[in-house]
Design a protein around this motif. Structure first.
Motif, PDB file in Angstrom:
ATOM      1  N   PRO A 133       0.964  -2.205 -11.409  1.00  0.00           N
ATOM      2  CA  PRO A 133       2.269  -1.332 -12.076  1.00  0.00           C
ATOM      3  C   PRO A 133       1.857   0.018 -12.658  1.00  0.00           C
ATOM      4  O   PRO A 133       2.674   0.712 -12.785  1.00  0.00           O
ATOM      5  N   GLY A 134       0.813   0.262 -12.741  1.00  0.00           N
ATOM      6  CA  GLY A 134       0.324   1.558 -13.548  1.00  0.00           C
ATOM      7  C   GLY A 134       0.163   2.678 -12.310  1.00  0.00           C
ATOM      8  O   GLY A 134       0.272   2.381 -11.347  1.00  0.00           O
ATOM      9  N   GLY A 135      -0.015   3.674 -12.803  1.00  0.00           N
ATOM     10  CA  GLY A 135      -0.377   5.014 -12.164  1.00  0.00           C
ATOM     11  C   GLY A 135      -1.622   5.079 -11.320  1.00  0.00           C
ATOM     12  O   GLY A 135      -1.688   5.871 -10.406  1.00  0.00           O
ATOM     13  N   PHE A 136      -2.729   4.418 -11.599  1.00  0.00           N
ATOM     14  CA  PHE A 136      -3.847   4.463 -11.048  1.00  0.00           C
ATOM     15  C   PHE A 136      -4.454   3.486 -10.085  1.00  0.00           C
ATOM     16  O   PHE A 136      -5.503   3.323  -9.535  1.00  0.00           O
ATOM     17  N   PHE A 172     -16.401  -0.398   3.989  1.00  0.00           N
ATOM     18  CA  PHE A 172     -15.990   1.026   3.310  1.00  0.00           C
ATOM     19  C   PHE A 172     -15.344   1.857   4.083  1.00  0.00           C
ATOM     20  O   PHE A 172     -15.328   3.095   3.718  1.00  0.00           O
ATOM     21  N   GLY A 173     -14.513   1.261   5.243  1.00  0.00           N
ATOM     22  CA  GLY A 173     -14.020   2.389   6.038  1.00  0.00           C
ATOM     23  C   GLY A 173     -12.705   2.825   5.523  1.00  0.00           C
ATOM     24  O   GLY A 173     -11.855   3.354   6.320  1.00  0.00           O
ATOM     25  N   GLY A 174     -12.147   2.259   4.455  1.00  0.00           N
ATOM     26  CA  GLY A 174     -10.741   2.743   3.930  1.00  0.00           C
ATOM     27  C   GLY A 174     -10.566   2.158   2.573  1.00  0.00           C
ATOM     28  O   GLY A 174     -11.428   1.336   2.013  1.00  0.00           O
ATOM     29  N   ARG A 175      -9.793   2.628   1.839  1.00  0.00           N
ATOM     30  CA  ARG A 175      -9.274   2.213   0.331  1.00  0.00           C
ATOM     31  C   ARG A 175      -7.899   2.105   0.449  1.00  0.00           C
ATOM     32  O   ARG A 175      -7.044   2.884   1.199  1.00  0.00           O
ATOM     33  N   LEU A 176      -7.372   1.024  -0.281  1.00  0.00           N
ATOM     34  CA  LEU A 176      -6.024   0.666  -0.364  1.00  0.00           C
ATOM     35  C   LEU A 176      -5.578   0.421  -1.718  1.00  0.00           C
ATOM     36  O   LEU A 176      -6.155  -0.754  -2.481  1.00  0.00           O
ATOM     37  N   MET A 177      -5.016   1.324  -2.623  1.00  0.00           N
ATOM     38  CA  MET A 177      -4.754   1.118  -4.057  1.00  0.00           C
ATOM     39  C   MET A 177      -3.369   1.325  -4.195  1.00  0.00           C
ATOM     40  O   MET A 177      -2.693   2.418  -4.219  1.00  0.00           O
ATOM     41  N   VAL A 178      -2.396   0.281  -4.641  1.00  0.00           N
ATOM     42  CA  VAL A 178      -1.164   0.605  -4.821  1.00  0.00           C
ATOM     43  C   VAL A 178      -0.669   0.833  -6.129  1.00  0.00           C
ATOM     44  O   VAL A 178      -0.911  -0.162  -6.877  1.00  0.00           O
ATOM     45  N   SER A 179      -0.297   1.966  -6.459  1.00  0.00           N
ATOM     46  CA  SER A 179      -0.051   2.234  -7.900  1.00  0.00           C
ATOM     47  C   SER A 179       1.523   2.034  -7.890  1.00  0.00           C
ATOM     48  O   SER A 179       2.408   2.201  -6.925  1.00  0.00           O
ATOM     49  N   VAL A 181       7.131  -0.265  -4.909  1.00  0.00           N
ATOM     50  CA  VAL A 181       6.803  -0.559  -3.848  1.00  0.00           C
ATOM     51  C   VAL A 181       7.258  -1.589  -3.230  1.00  0.00           C
ATOM     52  O   VAL A 181       7.602  -1.855  -2.160  1.00  0.00           O
ATOM     53  N   PHE A 182       7.557  -2.458  -3.919  1.00  0.00           N
ATOM     54  CA  PHE A 182       7.938  -3.870  -3.878  1.00  0.00           C
ATOM     55  C   PHE A 182       9.465  -4.119  -4.481  1.00  0.00           C
ATOM     56  O   PHE A 182       9.653  -3.493  -5.741  1.00  0.00           O
ATOM     57  N   GLU A 237       8.064   2.546   3.015  1.00  0.00           N
ATOM     58  CA  GLU A 237       7.449   2.707   4.392  1.00  0.00           C
ATOM     59  C   GLU A 237       6.190   3.331   4.548  1.00  0.00           C
ATOM     60  O   GLU A 237       5.213   3.168   5.365  1.00  0.00           O
ATOM     61  N   LYS A 238       5.990   4.238   3.478  1.00  0.00           N
ATOM     62  CA  LYS A 238       4.679   5.236   3.572  1.00  0.00           C
ATOM     63  C   LYS A 238       3.564   4.252   3.325  1.00  0.00           C
ATOM     64  O   LYS A 238       2.459   4.166   3.937  1.00  0.00           O
ATOM     65  N   MET A 239       3.690   3.368   2.187  1.00  0.00           N
ATOM     66  CA  MET A 239       2.738   2.312   1.817  1.00  0.00           C
ATOM     67  C   MET A 239       2.443   1.591   2.868  1.00  0.00           C
ATOM     68  O   MET A 239       1.380   0.832   3.302  1.00  0.00           O
ATOM     69  N   LYS A 240       3.451   0.973   3.469  1.00  0.00           N
ATOM     70  CA  LYS A 240       3.367  -0.006   4.688  1.00  0.00           C
ATOM     71  C   LYS A 240       2.597   0.597   5.697  1.00  0.00           C
ATOM     72  O   LYS A 240       1.891  -0.312   6.448  1.00  0.00           O
ATOM     73  N   ALA A 241       2.950   1.819   6.010  1.00  0.00           N
ATOM     74  CA  ALA A 241       1.727   2.423   7.144  1.00  0.00           C
ATOM     75  C   ALA A 241       0.585   2.503   6.747  1.00  0.00           C
ATOM     76  O   ALA A 241      -0.328   2.461   7.551  1.00  0.00           O
ATOM     77  N   GLN A 242       0.161   2.776   5.529  1.00  0.00           N
ATOM     78  CA  GLN A 242      -1.175   2.873   4.852  1.00  0.00           C
ATOM     79  C   GLN A 242      -1.944   1.503   5.013  1.00  0.00           C
ATOM     80  O   GLN A 242      -3.026   1.522   5.506  1.00  0.00           O
ATOM     81  N   LEU A 243      -1.013   0.452   4.630  1.00  0.00           N
ATOM     82  CA  LEU A 243      -1.543  -0.963   4.741  1.00  0.00           C
ATOM     83  C   LEU A 243      -1.845  -1.405   6.227  1.00  0.00           C
ATOM     84  O   LEU A 243      -3.078  -1.850   6.459  1.00  0.00           O
TER      85      LEU A 243
END
Length: 185
Positions: free
Chosen positions: A117-120, A142-149, A154-155, A164-170
């Motif tokens: 739920p935080g910003g980082f 190490f081919g990618g990172r996914l951190m949902v702040s 988002v949910f 949708e932007k986060m869904k595309a990143q996922l």
């Protein structure tokens, strides 16, 4: 068919990390599936209990699911700028007995994602997993990172990913991880 086992590091029924895994299951690339596992039923690690009673059935079952998968996807919360105790406890149990580490974790491809739920996002927890994964002999991806702040945005209340932007990143993250599991030409 590539099978990824997603392990949620939270026990909470409304967990953002479990919701993240559900969203991941819905955007897996063709030829790949994601099975979701939780840590429910795994007791606190106690060496005396292990010596007396052996490995708990919930731990043994999860071990076999990890052994059977092509890759492991850890969805980690971040508590107090670090690794969540419940997930670390689960990994500690999964590494018992020590003679089983190579079978369960040795050269196992592992990717780490997380929602907060935080910003980082979960950047510090994800970084803190690296020494643990190295010690267990995994192959961290190490081919990618996914951190949902700001996961509350988002949910939705039903735990569905609505960003949708986060869904595309996922989706992109999962495509990269799954592609890394397939043998090259």
């Amino acid at each position: 068919m590539t099978t990824i086992l997603g392990l949620s590091g939270s026990l909470r029924s409304g967990s953002y990390n479990t919701a993240l895994l559900r969203a991941a299951a819905g955007v897996m690339p063709a030829g790949a599936t994601l099975e979701i596992a939780t840590l429910h039923g795994i007791p606190l690690y106690d060496g005396d209990a292990e010596a007396r009673d052996g490995i708990p059935p919930a731990v043994q079952e999860l071990k076999e699911r990890i052994v059977a998968c092509d890759g492991l996807l850890l969805a980690t919360p971040e508590y107090n700028n670090g690794i969540p105790g419940v997930l670390k406890n689960g990994i500690d149990w999964l590494s018992r007995p020590a003679s089983d580490i190579a079978r369960v974790f040795g050269n196992r491809p592992v990717a780490v994602i997380g929602a907060s739920p935080g910003g980082f996002g979960t950047i510090l927890a994800q970084n803190a997993w690296l020494p643990v994964l190295r010690t267990l002999g995994t192959q961290p991806w190490f081919g990618g990172r996914l951190m949902v702040s700001r996961a509350g945005q988002v949910f939705n209340d039903a735990g569905e990913m609505v960003d949708e932007k986060m869904k595309a990143q996922l989706r992109q993250f999962l495509q990269g991880f799954c592609a890394s599991l397939r043998p090259g030409p």
